[in-house]
Design an enzyme around this catalytic site. Structure first.
Site, mmCIF file in Angstrom:
data_model
loop_
_atom_site.group_PDB
_atom_site.id
_atom_site.type_symbol
_atom_site.label_atom_id
_atom_site.label_comp_id
_atom_site.label_asym_id
_atom_site.label_seq_id
_atom_site.Cartn_x
_atom_site.Cartn_y
_atom_site.Cartn_z
ATOM 1 N N PHE A 38 8.763 16.888 -2.148
ATOM 2 C CA PHE A 38 9.499 16.196 -1.082
ATOM 3 C C PHE A 38 10.892 16.787 -0.889
ATOM 4 O O PHE A 38 11.827 16.106 -0.493
ATOM 5 C CB PHE A 38 9.593 14.683 -1.371
ATOM 6 C CG PHE A 38 8.705 13.912 -0.447
ATOM 7 C CD1 PHE A 38 7.332 14.137 -0.435
ATOM 8 C CD2 PHE A 38 9.205 12.982 0.440
ATOM 9 C CE1 PHE A 38 6.506 13.451 0.430
ATOM 10 C CE2 PHE A 38 8.382 12.285 1.317
ATOM 11 C CZ PHE A 38 7.029 12.514 1.307
ATOM 12 N N GLU A 74 0.845 -1.199 0.000
ATOM 13 C CA GLU A 74 0.000 0.000 0.000
ATOM 14 C C GLU A 74 0.879 1.247 0.000
ATOM 15 O O GLU A 74 1.831 1.326 0.764
ATOM 16 C CB GLU A 74 -0.887 -0.021 1.252
ATOM 17 C CG GLU A 74 -1.803 1.164 1.375
ATOM 18 C CD GLU A 74 -2.703 1.318 0.151
ATOM 19 O OE1 GLU A 74 -3.500 0.412 -0.121
ATOM 20 O OE2 GLU A 74 -2.583 2.357 -0.541
ATOM 21 N N ARG A 87 -1.060 7.925 1.205
ATOM 22 C CA ARG A 87 -0.548 8.953 2.104
ATOM 23 C C ARG A 87 -1.669 9.364 3.050
ATOM 24 O O ARG A 87 -2.784 9.641 2.595
ATOM 25 C CB ARG A 87 -0.108 10.189 1.307
ATOM 26 C CG ARG A 87 1.011 9.956 0.332
ATOM 27 C CD ARG A 87 1.060 11.074 -0.699
ATOM 28 N NE ARG A 87 -0.176 11.115 -1.483
ATOM 29 C CZ ARG A 87 -0.551 12.123 -2.271
ATOM 30 N NH1 ARG A 87 0.209 13.193 -2.372
ATOM 31 N NH2 ARG A 87 -1.675 12.076 -2.955
ATOM 32 N N GLU A 88 -1.406 9.410 4.355
ATOM 33 C CA GLU A 88 -2.409 9.924 5.280
ATOM 34 C C GLU A 88 -2.725 11.354 4.859
ATOM 35 O O GLU A 88 -1.843 12.094 4.452
ATOM 36 C CB GLU A 88 -1.893 9.862 6.728
ATOM 37 C CG GLU A 88 -1.899 8.435 7.242
ATOM 38 C CD GLU A 88 -1.253 8.267 8.615
ATOM 39 O OE1 GLU A 88 -1.212 9.225 9.387
ATOM 40 O OE2 GLU A 88 -0.764 7.155 8.888
ATOM 41 N N CYS A 111 5.341 5.474 9.500
ATOM 42 C CA CYS A 111 5.904 4.705 8.385
ATOM 43 C C CYS A 111 7.390 4.959 8.147
ATOM 44 O O CYS A 111 8.209 4.092 8.436
ATOM 45 C CB CYS A 111 5.107 4.970 7.112
ATOM 46 S SG CYS A 111 3.467 4.205 7.170
ATOM 47 N N GLY A 155 8.589 12.059 10.189
ATOM 48 C CA GLY A 155 8.207 11.248 11.355
ATOM 49 C C GLY A 155 7.057 10.371 10.914
ATOM 50 O O GLY A 155 6.952 10.023 9.744
ATOM 51 N N ALA A 185 12.960 21.585 3.208
ATOM 52 C CA ALA A 185 13.786 21.476 4.409
ATOM 53 C C ALA A 185 12.965 21.892 5.614
ATOM 54 O O ALA A 185 12.052 22.703 5.504
ATOM 55 C CB ALA A 185 15.007 22.374 4.262
HETATM 56 N N1 LIG Z 1 -0.701 4.640 7.739
HETATM 57 C C1 LIG Z 1 -0.228 4.746 6.507
HETATM 58 O O1 LIG Z 1 -0.214 5.834 5.907
HETATM 59 C C2 LIG Z 1 0.321 3.531 5.785
HETATM 60 C C3 LIG Z 1 0.596 3.631 4.418
HETATM 61 C C4 LIG Z 1 1.114 2.512 3.760
HETATM 62 C C5 LIG Z 1 1.388 1.368 4.471
HETATM 63 N N2 LIG Z 1 1.128 1.311 5.806
HETATM 64 C C6 LIG Z 1 1.416 0.068 6.522
HETATM 65 O O2 LIG Z 1 0.173 -0.524 6.847
HETATM 66 C C7 LIG Z 1 0.245 -1.258 8.067
HETATM 67 C C8 LIG Z 1 -0.811 -0.748 9.021
HETATM 68 O O3 LIG Z 1 -0.534 0.592 9.330
HETATM 69 P P1 LIG Z 1 -1.614 1.554 10.015
HETATM 70 O O4 LIG Z 1 -1.029 2.914 9.968
HETATM 71 O O5 LIG Z 1 -2.968 1.318 9.430
HETATM 72 O O6 LIG Z 1 -1.599 0.979 11.517
HETATM 73 P P2 LIG Z 1 -2.694 1.142 12.674
HETATM 74 O O7 LIG Z 1 -1.975 0.949 13.940
HETATM 75 O O8 LIG Z 1 -3.469 2.408 12.446
HETATM 76 O O9 LIG Z 1 -3.709 -0.064 12.429
HETATM 77 C C9 LIG Z 1 -3.429 -1.396 12.722
HETATM 78 C C10 LIG Z 1 -4.735 -2.060 13.180
HETATM 79 O O10 LIG Z 1 -4.543 -3.476 13.268
HETATM 80 C C11 LIG Z 1 -5.298 -3.953 14.357
HETATM 81 N N3 LIG Z 1 -4.845 -5.289 14.742
HETATM 82 C C12 LIG Z 1 -3.759 -5.634 15.491
HETATM 83 N N4 LIG Z 1 -3.679 -6.975 15.606
HETATM 84 C C13 LIG Z 1 -4.715 -7.486 14.911
HETATM 85 C C14 LIG Z 1 -5.167 -8.801 14.642
HETATM 86 N N5 LIG Z 1 -4.496 -9.868 15.084
HETATM 87 N N6 LIG Z 1 -6.293 -8.964 13.897
HETATM 88 C C15 LIG Z 1 -6.971 -7.886 13.420
HETATM 89 N N7 LIG Z 1 -6.573 -6.623 13.635
HETATM 90 C C16 LIG Z 1 -5.476 -6.429 14.381
HETATM 91 C C17 LIG Z 1 -5.093 -2.879 15.402
HETATM 92 O O11 LIG Z 1 -6.064 -2.956 16.430
HETATM 93 C C18 LIG Z 1 -5.198 -1.618 14.548
HETATM 94 O O12 LIG Z 1 -6.531 -1.153 14.470
HETATM 95 C C19 LIG Z 1 1.695 -1.063 8.529
HETATM 96 O O13 LIG Z 1 2.462 -2.127 8.061
HETATM 97 C C20 LIG Z 1 2.104 0.223 7.851
HETATM 98 O O14 LIG Z 1 3.506 0.311 7.684
HETATM 99 C C21 LIG Z 1 0.577 2.369 6.471
#
Ligand SMILES: NC(=O)c1ccc[n+]([C@@H]2O[C@H](COP(=O)([O-])OP(=O)(O)OC[C@H]3O[C@@H](n4cnc5c(N)ncnc54)[C@H](O)[C@@H]3O)[C@@H](O)[C@H]2O)c1
Length: 441
Positions: free
Chosen positions: A258, A154, A157-158, A269, A266, A261
């Protein structure tokens, strides 16, 4: 065509993915272990700030295409297509990624899979994880070899998550080349609307797909640290890094995006992903290839130290007994995410040096209070800057970029501002009688 599917993990990635897949017409079950998060989602409420997501969530719940549950049994019964979107945080005390949560999804789900199924991983994982999870799933599932694990990283971007999920720059799918199965066909069905839009679809092996994600993040982190390293040099000679970035950015090979400066990156990710990448390269005996990422990380962390120094200088060399207003707490604007937030990290360090720190952020107050309960929080900008010796702008929310120096000047004790994101116009602030300092300019 509508496909029933389950999405495991309903955080920033998973909730967005679940809602957007329903928006594409699929029937989606979001699965999480956090009951309070599920209760909010079921009520049509997004448990975090993401522009535009609530409308998509509500619309699809009402249309009966989107539901939530904590039951893996229900998910295994409902769907033969599963997405893994759980977290992969940094392990405590080391650089490697903590894979407990992705492992738990496979360990809980696989024994329930009695029919052939495709599991698409979306979480960011160290290279080699998908192959290992595939083995594990096949060993645990009653359906055995008819369970496939593919990787579909994935890139959202947030702040732009809905747009990025429904109209991504590209789709990447990693397949287990030793076990040809249905994953590509299923992905083409699920993403048919996106493929009709001619979004590039790159099909590859599992390891390459995992590496696409980690190397993309490593590149972005490097670009930010590159310009921040240039900012350090600019600071040494009184040059202006913002003009430098504009000038080099005109070169299409470099590009201006990107290249801002400031206080550095942070969030949940980039920092943990470059560290996990270094750790994994070490395990693979390829650590030399990524030693530069150590420097990328170091440049990034030095920005935070530099910001604390600049705040101290602005207060006459000592923070003890001073009042510092911190504008911004989220790691970036248009998000309430404070994971590894540079702003809160700086606020915490300044407080430790004896200043009274008051923080305001348009969306991240609740998360900040939870993570940094000892900082003071204000209800708005005015309250935050009241009587301040210095204002620090640490997240470039639009409302901070639009601040009026004359009005704020009446509230502070000293007209002093440090622009940690180079998002203010120095001339405007200086003309209004402020001591303005940016980063590298
Ligand atoms: N946030 C971003 O912008 C983004 C973008 C690309 C990739 N990612 C990747 O996506 C992944 C998730 O990131 P995120 O920011 O959504 O994290 P997050 O912490 O917001 O969400 C993770 C969720 O997983 C749930 N969870 C934990 N254990 C579980 C289980 N066993 N079964 C079901 N649910 C469970 C948690 O309760 C939580 O709600 C990471 O690997 C991150 O690097 C995130």
């Amino acid at each position: 065509m509508s496909t029933p599917m389950a999405v495991f993990g309903t955080g920033y990635l998973g909730a967005t993915h679940a809602a957007c897949m329903a928006e594409l017409g699929h029937h989606v079950l979001g699965v999480d272990v956090d009951e309070s998060k599920l209760a909010k989602l079921e009520a049509g409420e997004v448990p975090f700030y993401e522009p535009g997501l609530e409308e998509v969530l509500k619309r699809n719940i009402e249309a009966g295409r989107l539901r939530f549950t904590s039951s893996y049994e229900e998910a295994a019964e409902f769907a033969d297509v599963h997405f893994i979107g759980v977290g992969t945080p940094q392990k405590k005390g080391e650089f490697a990624a903590d894979l407990t949560y992705v492992d738990a999804v496979i360990d809980t789900l696989a024994p329930l899979l009695k029919r052939p199924a495709v599991i698409f991983g979306k979480s960011t994982v160290p290279v080699g994880t998908a192959a290992r999870l595939g083995q594990r799933a096949r060993a645990l599932a009653p359906a055995g070899v008819e369970v496939e694990v593919a990787w579909n990283p994935e890139f959202l971007r947030e702040g732009f998550a809905v747009q990025d999920t429904l109209h991504p720059d590209r789709l990447v799918l990693g397949l287990d080349r030793e076990r040809p199965g249905r994953a590509e066909e299923v992905a083409r069905e699920i993403y048919a609307q996106l493929l009709d839009e001619r979004i590039p679809f790159l099909v590859t092996d599992l390891a390459t797909a995992e590496l696409v994600k980690t190397s993309a993040n490593a590149f972005l982190a490097t670009k930010i640290s590159f310009i921040n390293a240039m900012a350090e040099v600019c600071e040494a000679v009184d040059a202006d890094v913002t003009v430098l970035a504009d000038a080099i950015g005109h070169d299409a090979r470099i590009g201006r995006r990107f290249l801002n400066a400031g206080l550095g990156f942070g969030g949940g990710c980039l920092p943990k992903d470059i560290r996990a990448f270094m750790a994994r390269a070490g395990e693979l005996g390829a650590d030399h290839a990524l030693t530069f990422l150590r420097e990328v990380d170091a440049v990034n962390m030095r920005r935070r130290t530099r910001m604390v120094e600049m705040a101290r200088e602005a207060c006459g060399g000592n923070l003890l007994g001073t009042r510092v207003a911190v504008l911004g707490a989220a790691f970036k604007p248009e998000s309430d995410d404070v994971r590894d937030s540079p702003a809160l990290n700086v606020a915490g360090q300044i407080q430790l040096q004896g200043a009274a720190v008051t923080v305001y952020d348009p969306k991240a107050m609740e998360n900040s209070r939870r993570n940094f309960p000892t900082l003071s929080y204000a209800a708005d900008v005015n309250e935050a800057v009241e009587g301040a010796d210095v204002i620090l702008v640490l997240t470039e929310w639009k409302q901070f970029c639009d601040l009026k120096p004359a009005r704020l000047g009446k509230l502070v004790r000293q007209r002093s501002i440090v622009d940690g994101r180079n998002c203010l116009d120095p001339t405007v602030w200086r003309d209004a009688g402020w001591n303005y300092r940016g980063m590298g300019r």
